[in-house]
Design a protein around this motif. Structure first.
Motif, PDB file in Angstrom:
ATOM      1  N   GLU A   5       0.768  -1.310  -0.038  1.00 26.29           N
ATOM      2  CA  GLU A   5       0.041  -0.074  -0.142  1.00 26.29           C
ATOM      3  C   GLU A   5       0.812   1.184   0.057  1.00 26.29           C
ATOM      4  OE1 GLU A   5      -3.036   2.278   3.238  1.00 26.29           O
ATOM      5  OE2 GLU A   5      -3.410   0.108   2.658  1.00 26.29           O
ATOM      6  N   SER A   7       1.590   4.724   1.016  1.00 24.23           N
ATOM      7  CA  SER A   7       0.703   5.719   2.193  1.00 24.23           C
ATOM      8  C   SER A   7       1.063   7.298   1.760  1.00 24.23           C
ATOM      9  CB  SER A   7       1.703   5.619   3.537  1.00 24.23           C
ATOM     10  OG  SER A   7       3.123   5.964   3.348  1.00 24.23           O
ATOM     11  N   LYS A   8       2.153   7.647   0.895  1.00 22.36           N
ATOM     12  CA  LYS A   8       2.380   8.949   0.434  1.00 22.36           C
ATOM     13  C   LYS A   8       2.984   9.150  -0.859  1.00 22.36           C
ATOM     14  CE  LYS A   8       5.568  11.518   2.517  1.00 22.36           C
ATOM     15  NZ  LYS A   8       6.306  12.287   3.586  1.00 22.36           N
ATOM     16  N   ALA A  22       3.254   2.244   2.874  1.00 23.57           N
ATOM     17  CA  ALA A  22       2.943   2.094   4.242  1.00 23.57           C
ATOM     18  C   ALA A  22       3.418   0.915   5.386  1.00 23.57           C
ATOM     19  CB  ALA A  22       1.591   1.463   4.284  1.00 23.57           C
ATOM     20  N   SER A  80      -4.656   3.817  -1.755  1.00 20.14           N
ATOM     21  CA  SER A  80      -5.742   3.877  -0.807  1.00 20.14           C
ATOM     22  C   SER A  80      -6.411   4.889  -0.615  1.00 20.14           C
ATOM     23  CB  SER A  80      -4.940   3.021   0.631  1.00 20.14           C
ATOM     24  OG  SER A  80      -4.405   4.017   1.384  1.00 20.14           O
ATOM     25  N   SER A  82      -6.501   6.404   2.034  1.00 21.79           N
ATOM     26  CA  SER A  82      -5.661   7.081   3.081  1.00 21.79           C
ATOM     27  C   SER A  82      -4.241   7.628   2.442  1.00 21.79           C
ATOM     28  CB  SER A  82      -5.292   6.493   4.421  1.00 21.79           C
ATOM     29  OG  SER A  82      -4.673   4.975   4.088  1.00 21.79           O
ATOM     30  N   THR A  83      -4.088   7.291   1.236  1.00 22.51           N
ATOM     31  CA  THR A  83      -2.782   7.876   0.572  1.00 22.51           C
ATOM     32  C   THR A  83      -2.671   9.332   0.603  1.00 22.51           C
ATOM     33  OG1 THR A  83      -2.788   6.076  -1.046  1.00 22.51           O
ATOM     34  CG2 THR A  83      -1.646   8.031  -1.487  1.00 22.51           C
TER      35      THR A  83
END
Length: 102
Positions: A5, A7-8, A22, A80, A82-83
């Protein structure tokens, strides 16, 4: 293929694209350089880096990172809900979100 995943996604001040995982990644990800695709693993920051765009756009470099991670490391990079997006223009974000296999 293992799924990682994202994350940023960040466009650094120098223009490089940075894709942070992540999970923090694995030490073996450093070997992505062997693909000779100008994509590198930053072990301290736990993410993949692509160079400053010359002929390619940041979206093209994102596709390159995803492709090289799949072919060279057998991992699938996934966005995702939440990225986090840092310093990424809205148009680039839209283009990246529309990339297949992420």
């Amino acid at each position: 293929m293992e799924i990682e995943e994202i994350s940023k996604i960040e466009i650094l001040e120098n223009g490089e694209m940075f894709v942070v995982l992540a999970s923090g990644g694995k030490p073996m990800y450093q070997y992505i350089y062997r693909e000779a695709a100008e994509v590198y693993w930053d072990n301290e920051a736990k993410g993949f880096k692509a160079p400053v765009p010359r002929k390619w756009t940041n979206t093209d470099w994102f596709k390159q990172i995803v492709s090289v991670a799949a072919s060279g490391l057998a991992i699938t990079l996934r966005l995702s809900n939440s990225t986090v997006w840092v310093n990424v223009p809205e148009q680039t974000k839209t283009e990246i979100c529309n990339v297949k296999n992420t």
